[in-house]
Design an enzyme around this catalytic site. Structure first.
Site, PDB file in Angstrom:
ATOM      1  CB  SER A  52      -0.951  -0.024   1.194  1.00 14.90           C
ATOM      2  OG  SER A  52      -1.945   0.934   1.035  1.00 14.90           O
ATOM      3  CG  ASP A  85     -15.127 -19.411  -9.932  1.00 16.45           C
ATOM      4  OD1 ASP A  85     -14.048 -19.820 -10.364  1.00 16.45           O
ATOM      5  OD2 ASP A  85     -15.746 -19.980  -9.008  1.00 16.45           O
ATOM      6  CG  ASP A 128     -10.836 -21.426  -8.087  1.00 20.43           C
ATOM      7  OD1 ASP A 128     -11.527 -20.507  -8.573  1.00 20.43           O
ATOM      8  OD2 ASP A 128      -9.598 -21.487  -8.256  1.00 20.43           O
ATOM      9  CB  VAL A 162     -10.414 -17.500  -7.265  1.00 21.94           C
ATOM     10  CG1 VAL A 162      -9.384 -16.416  -7.509  1.00 21.94           C
ATOM     11  CG2 VAL A 162     -10.381 -17.977  -5.823  1.00 21.94           C
ATOM     12  CG  ASP A 211      -6.124  -3.256  -4.147  1.00 23.30           C
ATOM     13  OD1 ASP A 211      -7.016  -2.554  -3.627  1.00 23.30           O
ATOM     14  OD2 ASP A 211      -4.925  -3.166  -3.834  1.00 23.30           O
ATOM     15  CG  HIS A 271      -5.382  -2.342  -0.400  1.00 20.40           C
ATOM     16  ND1 HIS A 271      -4.559  -2.020  -1.460  1.00 20.40           N
ATOM     17  CD2 HIS A 271      -4.991  -1.559   0.622  1.00 20.40           C
ATOM     18  CE1 HIS A 271      -3.725  -1.070  -1.081  1.00 20.40           C
ATOM     19  NE2 HIS A 271      -3.960  -0.773   0.172  1.00 20.40           N
TER      20      HIS A 271
END
Ligand SMILES: *[C@@H]1O[C@H](CO)[C@@H](O)[C@H](O)[C@H]1NC(C)=O
Ligand SMILES: *[C@@H]1O[C@H](CO)[C@@H](O)[C@H](O)[C@H]1NC(C)=O
Ligand SMILES: *[C@@H]1O[C@H](CO)[C@@H](O)[C@H](O)[C@H]1NC(C)=O
Ligand SMILES: *[C@@H]1O[C@H](CO)[C@@H](O)[C@H](O)[C@H]1NC(C)=O
Ligand SMILES: *[C@@H]1O[C@H](CO)[C@@H](O)[C@H](O)[C@H]1NC(C)=O
Ligand SMILES: *[C@@H]1O[C@H](CO)[C@@H](O)[C@H](O)[C@H]1NC(C)=O
Ligand SMILES: *[C@@H]1O[C@H](CO)[C@@H](O)[C@H](O)[C@H]1NC(C)=O
Ligand SMILES: *[C@@H]1O[C@H](CO)[C@@H](O)[C@H](O)[C@H]1NC(C)=O
Ligand SMILES: *[C@@H]1O[C@H](CO)[C@@H](O)[C@H](O)[C@H]1NC(C)=O
Ligand SMILES: *[C@@H]1O[C@H](CO)[C@@H](O)[C@H](O)[C@H]1NC(C)=O
Length: 586
Positions: free
Chosen positions: A206, A273, A280, A282, A453, A499
């Site tokens: 960050s 996904d 999965d 993701v 993010d 993030h």
């Protein structure tokens, strides 16, 4: 007696008083010894130490903070706690305090470690290097940063009056000087010659990622390895971008219930996904989601969120509470229009792009509206990150928030970006794309970014990588520049990650051994080709994924194997120009 114990060697050297005992902690950690190894004035240009203000004391059984080490927190260390004070020549009124933690000589591995901070705060803990046998430090930056003063608290001396000393110190100078002094003193304390190699590492995420980029850009020959996560660089664009979501809602005159946006995000994750070849939870390929999925298909899906109220107690008895009623309904075309506009990124009124945005499927946190009990409606809410940047850094008014977007257009946002861009181009922006000093002195850069993010768009990192590539290898063929970069600058997108951490909505992998990988790269010449990451939740918990190095992209072949593919069309979705600005945006 032929063999002396460590203690008796210490006694002998102390008694002879010719050289410091470099073999025991108590031996090196005396005030007179520390003073004896300080750089004299003129040795480090622009840094005048005040020896009489030094302190040194052994700390026993300390736990470690400040770094990003995943090593067990129960481990304790003894170290030498040193504080030093210096001034910039000619500026006697500003004293800068730096503090260091020096490990036991027996544990010292010839390393110096620098940890990044976050938000507008620099790291305040000097002990992050101890697990690596490294000395490490932290700095007051001349504005009491060690006591927790945040740079945004001091950026203005008064309305319209920028504190440039604090700005440059926060931007890059304080860490650079802390490292220069720290390395010099480390060599002295452990009996290394001033010209000998002291492996020097940086690690942060960050703003800590931005700080790392600032060191690589400004003090390239001081660092051997830098690990930079989700850098908060290109700060003028990045911070105004935190106002963009609210502006979209204002322009479209639709203030979605947070639950409706959450549903849009969830439905996007569900739909996208499988596009990467494995179901999965993701989205490992947000680019395929961008190319192959239409958010409009979510219109009409039902959402429901229970009522909630949260309250947080503040210091001094102050407290704030927020209440959300039950939310249920169907995803509207207005809600989808808001999401599409946000993911599409800021453009000016002539349709020229000004900035990039979060990847499709990232949470839309900046778009959160606020329930208003008095009107029984969801109302505009301007994020404090974006609002404070606009008031303090753009308008130069000492106000903590932006209370209204009345009269504000997309063009206003672009002009706010432009103002900060020019004003902080050589300080906070932190996008110098020429890393020749770092590269030519052997530095290695490991740069990563959570692909989903929701705060700092991952495309922001891709853009910087592309800038470095084109600025440093302008004449090379595509293959040549890729090959050259891989030797010293590697970039990885972390599938599904948020993030600087994992994502509660996508149970994807996260890298946990970055320092080990970096040390191996720097000290043993083991150049990584993939990034080791571990899935920490969900059906695939515990799975190791050796992540693909950008620009190669993950494509699952089965539930257990994936390839790293080069996909021109996908890369194009990550590639941006910013014609709304006339100055190049790196
Ligand atoms: C270095 O300069 C500072 C002030 O500029 C002074 O206080 C300090 O004593 C000097 N250090 C030495 C070792 O002379
Ligand atoms: C540090 O911890 C060790 C082991 O628990 C203990 O023996 C020792 O007395 C402690 N030292 C100090 C100074 O507290
Ligand atoms: C290190 O020394 C400084 C200066 O004496 C002191 O303020 C600080 O508390 C010490 N750190 C620890 C962990 O004791
Ligand atoms: C979105 O998904 C998360 C878990 O993945 C769940 O906790 C949350 O309730 C969902 N939100 C909506 C609005 O469906
Ligand atoms: C808003 O109204 C709800 C329901 O009547 C109540 O529980 C809550 O405390 C109110 N919140 C505020 C901030 O007034
Ligand atoms: C700074 O400007 C703001 C906005 O105009 C004003 O409210 C505030 O009082 C000013 N601060 C001082 C110290 O004048
Ligand atoms: C924003 O700042 C103004 C002026 O400092 C203050 O009156 C107002 O309460 C603040 N609003 C929020 C939401 O913090
Ligand atoms: C690229 O080519 C130009 C023109 O031939 C030359 O002037 C320049 O030095 C080259 N740049 C690099 C970095 O090799
Ligand atoms: C990846 O990291 C895990 C966990 O730290 C470790 O067990 C494994 O050996 C690593 N794999 C490779 C190939 O480096
Ligand atoms: C892969 O995983 C999915 C989801 O868990 C499952 O439905 C499918 O049967 C698996 N495929 C194979 C070939 O095992």
């Amino acid at each position: 007696m032929r063999f002396q114990s460590r203690a008796s060697v210490g006694a002998f050297v102390a008694a002879s008083a010719v050289a410091a005992n470099t073999t025991s902690l108590a031996g090196i950690c005396t005030l007179s010894n520390v003073k004896s190894v300080l750089p004299s004035n003129g040795t480090l240009l622009g840094i005048n130490l005040i020896p009489s203000a030094s302190t040194a004391a052994v700390i026993y059984n300390a736990t470690v903070g400040g770094g990003m080490s995943s090593s067990s927190s129960s481990e304790t260390y003894d170290y030498c706690n040193v504080t030093l004070t210096y001034i910039h020549p000619g500026k006697t009124d500003t004293k800068i305090i730096v503090k260091y933690a020096f490990p036991e000589p027996a544990d010292f591995k010839n390393r110096f470690y620098v940890a990044g901070g976050g938000g507008y705060s620099l790291n305040t803990d000097s002990t992050g290097g101890l697990p690596y046998g490294a000395a490490a430090g932290a700095t007051s930056a001349g504005y009491d940063a060690l006591d927790g003063v945040s740079y945004d608290d001091v950026v203005l001396l008064g309305n319209g009056s920028i504190n440039w000393d604090a700005t440059y110190m926060f931007a890059y100078q304080a860490l650079g000087e802390m490292t220069q002094i720290g390395k010099y003193v480390t060599k002295g304390l452990y009996g290394l010659s001033t010209s000998s190699k002291l492996y020097t590492y940086y690690e942060g995420c960050s703003d800590g990622g931005r700080e790392g980029m600032s060191q690589v850009q400004r003090y390239g020959d001081e660092y051997d390895g830098a690990i930079t996560g989700a850098p908060a660089f290109r700060m003028a664009q990045q911070q105004v971008n935190h106002v963009f979501s609210a502006e979209v809602e204002k322009v479209l005159n639709y203030f979605p219930p947070p639950c409706e946006l959450a549903k849009i995000v969830n439905a996007t994750i569900e739909a996208c996904d499988p596009l990467d070849g494995r179901t999965d939870g993701v989205i490992s390929r947000t680019d395929l989601c961008m190319l192959d999925f239409d958010l409009s298909s979510i219109i009409g899906e039902e959402y429901y969120c229970a009522a909630s109220s949260t309250s947080s107690g503040g210091p001094g008895g102050s407290s704030s509470s927020s209440y959300e009623p039950v939310q249920s309904g169907k995803v509207s075309k207005e809600g989808v229009a808001v999401a599409k506009a946000i993911y599409g990124g800021l453009h000016n009124s002539e349709g020229q792009r000004a900035y990039l945005s979060w990847q499709v499927g990232s949470e839309l946190g900046d778009a959160s509206t606020e329930w208003d009990n008095s009107t029984d409606a969801w109302e505009l809410s301007i994020t404090s990150t974006g609002g404070e940047w606009v008031t303090k850094f753009v308008e130069l008014l000492d106000l903590d928030n932006l209370s209204t977007l009345d009269g504000v257009t997309y063009d206003t946002l672009v002009s706010w970006m432009e103002t900060g861009f020019v004003r902080f181009l050589d300080s906070l922006q932190t996008t110098v794309p020429d890393l020749t000093t770092f590269q030519s002195s052997g530095g290695k850069l490991l740069h990563y970014h959570g692909e989903s993010d929701p705060s700092i768009p991952s495309a922001s990192s891709v853009h910087y990588w592309q800038s470095v590539r084109s600025i440093m290898y302008p004449n090379a063929s595509s293959g040549e520049s890729l090959k050259a970069l891989r030797d010293w600058y590697q970039f990885y997108l972390i599938p599904g990650a948020a993030h600087c951490g994992t994502n509660t909505l996508q149970p994807g992998p996260y890298p946990e051994d970055n320092m080990e990988i970096m040390i191996d790269w720097v000290e043993n010449g083991v150049t990584p080709t993939r990034l080791n990451a571990t899935v920490s939740s969900g059906d695939y918990e515990g799975e190791t994924q050796m992540l693909c190095q950008w620009p190669y992209r993950m494509l699952w072949r089965s539930n257990t194997t994936f390839d790293c593919v080069y996909d021109e069309k996908s890369i194009e979705t990550w590639t941006y120009d910013f014609p709304a600005f006339k100055v190049p945006v790196y």
